[in-house]
Scaffold this motif. Structure first.
Motif, PDB file in Angstrom:
ATOM      1  N   LYS A 178       0.955  -1.042   0.447  1.00 59.25           N
ATOM      2  CA  LYS A 178       0.121  -0.209  -0.147  1.00 59.25           C
ATOM      3  C   LYS A 178       1.027   1.304   0.292  1.00 59.25           C
ATOM      4  CE  LYS A 178      -3.781   0.144   2.863  1.00 59.25           C
ATOM      5  NZ  LYS A 178      -4.606  -0.129   3.650  1.00 59.25           N
ATOM      6  N   LYS A 216       1.815   5.426  -1.341  1.00 57.50           N
ATOM      7  CA  LYS A 216       0.739   7.221  -2.220  1.00 57.50           C
ATOM      8  C   LYS A 216       1.450   7.334  -3.729  1.00 57.50           C
ATOM      9  CE  LYS A 216      -0.328   9.634   1.747  1.00 57.50           C
ATOM     10  NZ  LYS A 216       0.070  10.965   2.665  1.00 57.50           N
ATOM     11  N   SER A 263      -4.645   9.354 -15.080  1.00 61.23           N
ATOM     12  CA  SER A 263      -5.169  10.532 -14.650  1.00 61.23           C
ATOM     13  C   SER A 263      -6.846  10.161 -15.044  1.00 61.23           C
ATOM     14  CB  SER A 263      -4.942  11.711 -14.849  1.00 61.23           C
ATOM     15  OG  SER A 263      -4.740  11.926 -16.820  1.00 61.23           O
ATOM     16  N   LYS A 276      -9.133   7.610 -13.635  1.00 60.48           N
ATOM     17  CA  LYS A 276      -9.006   7.126 -12.808  1.00 60.48           C
ATOM     18  C   LYS A 276      -8.310   7.903 -10.751  1.00 60.48           C
ATOM     19  CE  LYS A 276      -9.749   2.359 -11.108  1.00 60.48           C
ATOM     20  NZ  LYS A 276      -9.580   0.932 -11.544  1.00 60.48           N
ATOM     21  N   TYR A 277      -6.906   8.227 -11.168  1.00 61.47           N
ATOM     22  CA  TYR A 277      -5.829   8.178 -10.425  1.00 61.47           C
ATOM     23  C   TYR A 277      -5.668   9.785 -10.277  1.00 61.47           C
ATOM     24  CZ  TYR A 277      -6.178   3.333  -9.795  1.00 61.47           C
ATOM     25  OH  TYR A 277      -6.398   2.481  -9.579  1.00 61.47           O
ATOM     26  N   LYS A 278      -5.306  10.136  -8.909  1.00 56.73           N
ATOM     27  CA  LYS A 278      -4.615  11.583  -9.036  1.00 56.73           C
ATOM     28  C   LYS A 278      -3.597  11.619  -7.995  1.00 56.73           C
ATOM     29  CE  LYS A 278      -7.271  13.721  -5.969  1.00 56.73           C
ATOM     30  NZ  LYS A 278      -8.137  12.738  -5.084  1.00 56.73           N
ATOM     31  N   LYS A 279      -2.403  12.628  -7.817  1.00 56.61           N
ATOM     32  CA  LYS A 279      -1.269  12.695  -7.994  1.00 56.61           C
ATOM     33  C   LYS A 279      -1.473  12.332  -5.772  1.00 56.61           C
ATOM     34  CE  LYS A 279       3.733  14.612  -7.750  1.00 56.61           C
ATOM     35  NZ  LYS A 279       4.378  15.387  -8.141  1.00 56.61           N
ATOM     36  N   ASP A 287      -3.427   9.860  -4.293  1.00 54.47           N
ATOM     37  CA  ASP A 287      -4.480   8.725  -3.622  1.00 54.47           C
ATOM     38  C   ASP A 287      -2.824   7.924  -3.203  1.00 54.47           C
ATOM     39  OD1 ASP A 287      -6.305  10.466  -5.082  1.00 54.47           O
ATOM     40  OD2 ASP A 287      -5.892   9.629  -6.332  1.00 54.47           O
ATOM     41  N   GLU A 288      -3.718   7.303  -1.890  1.00 53.67           N
ATOM     42  CA  GLU A 288      -3.535   5.793  -1.900  1.00 53.67           C
ATOM     43  C   GLU A 288      -4.328   4.899  -2.448  1.00 53.67           C
ATOM     44  OE1 GLU A 288      -1.588   5.283   2.581  1.00 53.67           O
ATOM     45  OE2 GLU A 288      -3.758   4.364   2.380  1.00 53.67           O
ATOM     46  N   VAL A 289      -3.182   4.588  -2.890  1.00 55.12           N
ATOM     47  CA  VAL A 289      -3.784   2.603  -3.766  1.00 55.12           C
ATOM     48  C   VAL A 289      -3.114   1.302  -2.943  1.00 55.12           C
ATOM     49  CG1 VAL A 289      -4.132   3.396  -5.464  1.00 55.12           C
ATOM     50  CG2 VAL A 289      -1.920   2.783  -5.836  1.00 55.12           C
TER      51      VAL A 289
END
Length: 604
Positions: free
Chosen positions: A392, A394, A430, A432-435, A437-439
């Motif tokens: 997990k 960022k 981008s 679906k995600y942005k800087k 974000d925790e994935v």
């Protein structure tokens, strides 16, 4: 009585007879007096050069005494500015007597005429003997300089020096020596050459130098020329080469960093070829080689301090002591940060700490490192992260080919765009995600040597295409929502996330002109599976209620259908399956197949 005696003393002096008798000269005395008179007149003969003494000096000229009954005055225009400055009261100068008396009873003198007469005699004599003449440069003229050598002489620009001179003003007021090239008294022309004089002097000096120079000798020289490979130094009439590699024990990129033309330098004679008149010189040889004991002073793995001496595209040069520089290659700056412009992070003369990683004292090379002052975080990555581990982190960066997820400080793993989703086909991550974000992701591969960690998000879930042929066999019915419409059909999304394609030819029993006449985005319908391929991830759907009749061939016959089983429920024989496969290979692809493949290839 006293008065009478005085009268008696005076009265004889007033007696004419007594005077005549007293001043009566004999023949010899008359001859002597006549000779003295002639000599005096000869000394003041018009047109003759005589000595004069300066009595007064004023702005408009000087008053000269020639020990005559009257003095002469010479106006200032007969002197050059430089001469006038040098004159002082009581100085003696040569003048010519123009007239014994003018209308005011003064003698008329000329400095210029006396100077010219003397000069022409001297110049003619020097020209005949090919001897040098010395004069003062009075001013610049077209094409050269005017030199006062008693009379104005012309010094052409090409004859001023052995090298090309562009700034003539630097010579004005200076004393120069040259050879006389041409004399024309009738026209009053004199041409001189300083260059010829210098070249002849150089030959004399060169001959002396060749006789006195020895290998190992330490001598003084003047820098005459600078090139990219070294410096030419005049060591007493002969030029020696001071090669760039012999200038310093340290690193220099161009000789001009150390020397400039005209500098006086101390050099050592390294080699001397008298026959070909070649001399090799050195400066660094005057000092001990600081690289001789370098491995003892700065052993490999030692940590030292130094000053950044220069910054290049490929690294930092660090001076650890006078004459000793090491290179921190750009790859040795940071374990994790990708630095492309070193000037943004460092400045010349910065004091930094470095680690010695390699030494080559024979070639005077020292490799240094900044990043090796700390532990390589990629070693920790190899120990801490294994394939199939769930992590997990960022998102630190988003690119068109994927997202970077932080694993450790300064260490990122890459989730390629193709590993984000099994079913969603993104044009850019981008969406679906942005800087920040925790994935969560799964470790797919760890390559510590090349500093790469591959991650996957879609691998956290089951691939919905697995067992698609079993779960949705040909002929089965599925429910889906219209997600996209094209001119050749529509894409249908199932609950599992899988997208299938219904070709326009499969939308109705009759021909359809526009897809929108049958389906709209968002419509939820049940469709029949007409084609499924797990390996290629393709799902073909249909809304037709009847099977499509095979097309007639060019000869009017119907296309042969696939071989049937011998009886209901029996399996197709191996030979029959091979025949079917061969026929499928030869048969042209249907419009549905082509559309499915085009869509899937586009998404890939």
């Amino acid at each position: 009585m006293q008065n009478n005696s005085n009268e008696e003393l005076i009265s004889p002096l007033l007696n004419t007879e007594l005077l005549d008798e007293t001043f009566q000269l004999n023949e010899k005395e008359l001859e002597d007096l006549s000779a003295l008179y002639k000599e005096t007149l000869h000394n003041f003969e018009v047109g003759k050069i005589i000595k004069g003494r300066i009595l007064h000096k004023e702005n408009n000229g000087v008053t000269i005494s020639i020990d005559y009954k009257s003095d002469g005055f010479i106006p200032s225009y007969e002197f050059s500015e430089i001469e006038l400055k040098r004159l002082n009261v009581n100085d003696e100068i040569d003048v010519i007597l123009d007239r014994v008396e003018d209308e005011f009873g003064n003698v008329v003198l000329s400095y210029q005429k006396a100077k010219a007469i003397k000069a022409w005699e001297i110049i003619a004599n020097l020209a005949e003997k090919d001897e040098p003449v010395t004069g003062v440069v009075t001013h610049k003229v077209k094409g050269g300089l005017s030199v006062d050598i008693g009379i104005p002489a012309f010094l052409p620009g090409s004859q001023i020096d052995t090298q090309r001179i562009t700034n003539f003003d630097q010579f004005v007021g200076q004393e120069v020596t040259g050879k006389i090239l041409k004399v024309n008294k009738k026209r009053g022309n004199v041409i001189m050459s300083r260059r010829k004089y210098l070249e002849e002097q150089r030959q004399v000096d060169k001959k002396k130098a060749l006789e006195n120079i020895e290998i190992g000798q330490v001598i003084q020289g003047i820098v005459k020329n600078i090139t990219s490979y070294g410096v030419f130094v005049d060591v007493g009439g002969i030029d020696g080469l001071l090669h760039i590699t012999d200038m310093s024990w340290g690193r220099i990129t161009h000789p001009s960093e150390m020397l400039k033309i005209g500098d006086e330098v101390t050099v050592k004679v390294l080699s001397f070829d008298k026959e070909f008149e070649k001399i090799s010189l050195g400066i660094k040889q005057l000092f001990d080689n600081p690289w001789a004991e370098i491995d003892k002073k700065y052993p490999v793995a030692s940590i030292i301090k130094g000053r950044i001496s220069s910054i290049t595209d490929y690294g930092l040069f660090v001076e650890v002591e006078k004459g000793v520089e090491g290179l921190v290659h750009i790859s040795e700056i940071s374990w994790t940060e990708r630095i492309t412009n070193l000037s943004k992070h460092y400045n010349v003369n910065d004091q930094i700490e470095v680690k010695v990683v390699a030494l080559d004292k024979d070639n005077r090379r020292m490799s240094l490192s900044i990043k090796q002052l700390s532990q390589d975080p990629w070693k920790e990555v190899a120990d801490k992260f294994k394939v199939d581990d769930k992590i997990k982190g960022k998102i630190t960066n988003i690119t068109d080919f994927g997202i970077f997820v932080q694993l450790l400080e300064g260490v990122d793993g890459l989730v390629h765009i193709s590993d984000i989703s099994w079913t969603n086909h993104l044009n850019h991550p981008s969406e679906k995600y942005k800087k920040g974000d925790e994935v969560e992701a799964l470790v797919l591969a760890v390559d510590s040597e090349n500093k790469k960690v591959s991650l996957g998000i879609k691998q956290l879930g089951q691939d919905p295409w697995t067992n698609i042929e079993t779960n949705h066999p040909v002929g089965s019915e599925v429910e889906g929502r219209v997600s996209k419409i094209t001119n050749f059909g529509a894409f249908i999304k199932l609950d599992s996330g899988i997208e299938g394609l219904i070709h326009i030819s499969e939308m109705a029993d009759n021909d359809v002109e526009k897809v929108e006449d049958i389906l709209k985005v968002g419509d939820v319908k049940k469709f029949k599976v007409v084609k499924v391929n797990e390996e290629e991830k393709k799902l073909g759907l249909s809304l037709r209620t009847t099977s499509k009749q095979p097309k007639e061939s060019a000869k009017g016959h119907k296309e042969a259908s696939a071989p049937k089983a011998r009886r209901s429920g029996s399996k197709v024989s191996e030979s029959d399956e091979q025949v079917k496969t061969q026929e499928d290979t030869k048969r042209p692809k249907s419009a549905l197949q082509q559309a499915l493949e085009a869509h899937m290839n586009k998404d890939k």
